[in-house]
Motif scaffolding. Structure first.
Motif, PDB file in Angstrom:
ATOM      1  N   TYR A 135       0.806  -1.222   0.000  1.00 24.46           N
ATOM      2  CA  TYR A 135       0.000   0.000   0.000  1.00 24.46           C
ATOM      3  C   TYR A 135       0.839   1.273   0.000  1.00 24.46           C
ATOM      4  O   TYR A 135       0.287   2.370   0.040  1.00 24.46           O
ATOM      5  CB  TYR A 135      -0.908   0.024   1.236  1.00 24.46           C
TER       6      TYR A 135
ATOM      7  N   SER B 177      -7.010   2.896   2.055  1.00 24.01           N
ATOM      8  CA  SER B 177      -6.083   3.348   1.025  1.00 24.01           C
ATOM      9  C   SER B 177      -6.153   4.854   0.776  1.00 24.01           C
ATOM     10  O   SER B 177      -7.200   5.485   0.944  1.00 24.01           O
ATOM     11  CB  SER B 177      -6.377   2.628  -0.287  1.00 24.01           C
TER      12      SER B 177
ATOM     13  N   PRO C 140      -5.552   7.849  -2.233  1.00 27.33           N
ATOM     14  CA  PRO C 140      -5.686   7.880  -3.701  1.00 27.33           C
ATOM     15  C   PRO C 140      -4.372   8.205  -4.389  1.00 27.33           C
ATOM     16  O   PRO C 140      -4.194   9.257  -4.992  1.00 27.33           O
ATOM     17  CB  PRO C 140      -6.717   9.002  -3.920  1.00 27.33           C
TER      18      PRO C 140
ATOM     19  N   TYR D 277      -2.624   2.708  -5.015  1.00 29.54           N
ATOM     20  CA  TYR D 277      -4.052   2.368  -5.011  1.00 29.54           C
ATOM     21  C   TYR D 277      -4.500   1.889  -6.384  1.00 29.54           C
ATOM     22  O   TYR D 277      -5.294   0.951  -6.507  1.00 29.54           O
ATOM     23  CB  TYR D 277      -4.864   3.589  -4.578  1.00 29.54           C
ATOM     24  N   TYR D 278      -3.979   2.524  -7.421  1.00 33.69           N
ATOM     25  CA  TYR D 278      -4.384   2.173  -8.775  1.00 33.69           C
ATOM     26  C   TYR D 278      -3.583   1.000  -9.337  1.00 33.69           C
ATOM     27  O   TYR D 278      -4.013   0.352 -10.294  1.00 33.69           O
ATOM     28  CB  TYR D 278      -4.254   3.404  -9.679  1.00 33.69           C
TER      29      TYR D 278
ATOM     30  N   THR E  93      -5.266  -2.825  -7.298  1.00 31.54           N
ATOM     31  CA  THR E  93      -6.708  -2.629  -7.196  1.00 31.54           C
ATOM     32  C   THR E  93      -7.398  -3.711  -6.368  1.00 31.54           C
ATOM     33  O   THR E  93      -8.568  -3.559  -6.013  1.00 31.54           O
ATOM     34  CB  THR E  93      -7.341  -2.598  -8.599  1.00 31.54           C
TER      35      THR E  93
ATOM     36  N   ASP F   2      -7.787  -2.827  -1.680  1.00 27.01           N
ATOM     37  CA  ASP F   2      -8.778  -2.081  -0.914  1.00 27.01           C
ATOM     38  C   ASP F   2      -9.991  -2.955  -0.590  1.00 27.01           C
ATOM     39  O   ASP F   2     -10.345  -3.861  -1.342  1.00 27.01           O
ATOM     40  CB  ASP F   2      -9.215  -0.851  -1.719  1.00 27.01           C
TER      41      ASP F   2
ATOM     42  N   ARG G 271      -9.953  11.317  -0.473  1.00 33.09           N
ATOM     43  CA  ARG G 271     -10.598  10.009  -0.435  1.00 33.09           C
ATOM     44  C   ARG G 271     -12.058  10.108  -0.874  1.00 33.09           C
ATOM     45  O   ARG G 271     -12.593   9.185  -1.486  1.00 33.09           O
ATOM     46  CB  ARG G 271     -10.499   9.411   0.969  1.00 33.09           C
TER      47      ARG G 271
ATOM     48  N   ILE H 186     -13.046   6.469  -2.591  1.00 32.76           N
ATOM     49  CA  ILE H 186     -12.511   5.552  -1.585  1.00 32.76           C
ATOM     50  C   ILE H 186     -13.368   5.618  -0.324  1.00 32.76           C
ATOM     51  O   ILE H 186     -13.684   4.597   0.298  1.00 32.76           O
ATOM     52  CB  ILE H 186     -11.030   5.892  -1.281  1.00 32.76           C
TER      53      ILE H 186
END
Length: 374
Positions: free
Chosen positions: A44, A229, A231, A235-236, A239, A242, A333, A338
């Protein structure tokens, strides 16, 4: 429990302190980085790969602040009235060769150090002696007695195998646990408010352990920074890490039920589950190890660079615009979904009985209802 203070020294400001800082244009806290090396590869991590570090080319990073530039930011922060500096990255700060003199420099300015660490140095006497000439207990004692620091240590899982898996390093959890015990042994958790915190990142792998970890708040007298998480790039890229919105709702409900059961005060729900509201956006800035300035670690709108402009001028431009209030949930977020606004509003009504996701907290100087900054 009685007389519980929901916060940690250096990351806790009363409503009157926040109001006075806003009135006088002072900054209360600064998120700051030192170095960029880390032995871990946490799934993370928002700094492991961060596009904000690049000069528009993924393979070419901006140069780090040199020693003079780094110290100058501390000088400027002191002039702006900063009460605490949270050393949050961009790697494992205790591994930096200048770690001790840099913390001494902050302490000389009567600024509280809030150190975030994985414990990889504190819990390893051989490594600690190699880097700093003292063992882990001696370093922990120095942090406690000479620097007056507060310390957050990573606690994503109690299961050692799971913790090692999350950070990508076999054997890490054993070292982490020794560091945590050393910090308790020298008395970090014997203060009111405490000076010992746990940094807990919630994901699918460790969701089943979060309430057991959160129970350490009362068992060990620690403050906990429990977060989902951010942003950022990780995070991307991950995937599948989260948790779902339903799981987030349920975790919020369980954590705040724990707070009520154990007399842990809160007036609004927070992006730091169970903790107090974020006041970073109204009262602080984030300076990276490369000198770039942002609202907070979750923001990607660059406000300037301390390499080309004084911190005061960047702060002045920000306070004049004043996009964010002193007490905010987490727009970054919320905007990315999120923690979407409808969920926050529903939880606020359910758990607190008020509408909306923000608002001023606390009353007068009651420390039990003060605000935590990010």
């Amino acid at each position: 429990m009685s007389n519980v203070i929901n916060g940690i020294q250096g990351w806790l400001f009363s409503p009157s302190e926040v109001a006075a800082a806003n009135r006088d244009g002072h900054m209360l806290t600064l998120d700051y980085e030192l170095g960029d090396t880390c032995p871990l590869e946490c799934v993370y991590c928002f700094r492991y790969f961060d596009s904000r570090d690049n000069n528009g080319v993924a393979a070419k990073k901006k140069p780090l602040l040199d020693g003079a530039q780094w110290h100058s930011v501390v000088d400027q922060a002191a002039e702006l009235g900063v009460r605490s500096i949270k050393l949050i990255g961009g790697g494992e700060i205790t591994q930096e060769k200048d770690f001790i003199p840099c913390l001494e420099y902050i302490a000389q300015h009567n600024i509280i150090v809030v150190l975030f660490t994985s414990g990889t140095v504190l819990g390893n006497d051989e490594l600690c002696r190699h880097l700093h000439g003292v063992d882990g207990r001696q370093l922990a004692t120095w942090l406690h007695e000479k620097v007056g620091a507060s310390v957050f240590i990573k606690m994503d899982a109690l299961d050692r195998n799971l913790q090692d898996e999350i950070v990508g390093r076999p054997g890490y959890a054993v070292v982490r646990d020794r560091a945590f015990q050393l910090l308790m042994d020298v008395g970090f958790n014997k203060h009111m408010p405490t000076r010992l915190g746990l940094e807990v990142n919630v994901g699918r792998r460790n969701l089943h352990e979060i309430m057991d970890i959160y129970a350490l708040r009362t068992k060990c007298k620690v403050y906990e920074d429990v977060v989902v998480s951010m942003p950022c790039d990780s995070y991307y890229r991950h995937t599948d890490y989260d948790i779902t919105l339903k799981q987030k709702r349920e975790l919020y409900e369980r954590i705040y039920a724990f707070n009520k059961q154990h007399g842990i005060p809160f007036e609004h729900i927070s992006p730091f589950m169970g903790g107090l509201e974020c006041s970073q956006l109204g009262n602080g800035l984030y300076v990276t190890n490369r000198g770039d300035v942002y609202h907070c670690p979750g923001a990607f709108e660059r406000l300037g660079s301390v390499k080309t402009a004084p911190l005061r001028s960047i702060w002045s431009r920000f306070t004049q615009a004043r996009q964010y209030s002193s007490h905010y949930f987490c727009p970054f977020r919320e905007q990315t979904g999120i923690l979407p606004t409808p969920l926050i509003q529903e939880l606020e009504r359910e758990l607190v009985g008020t509408r909306g996701s923000g608002g001023a907290s606390g009353s007068a100087d009651n420390p039990a209802s003060a605000s935590a900054s990010e």
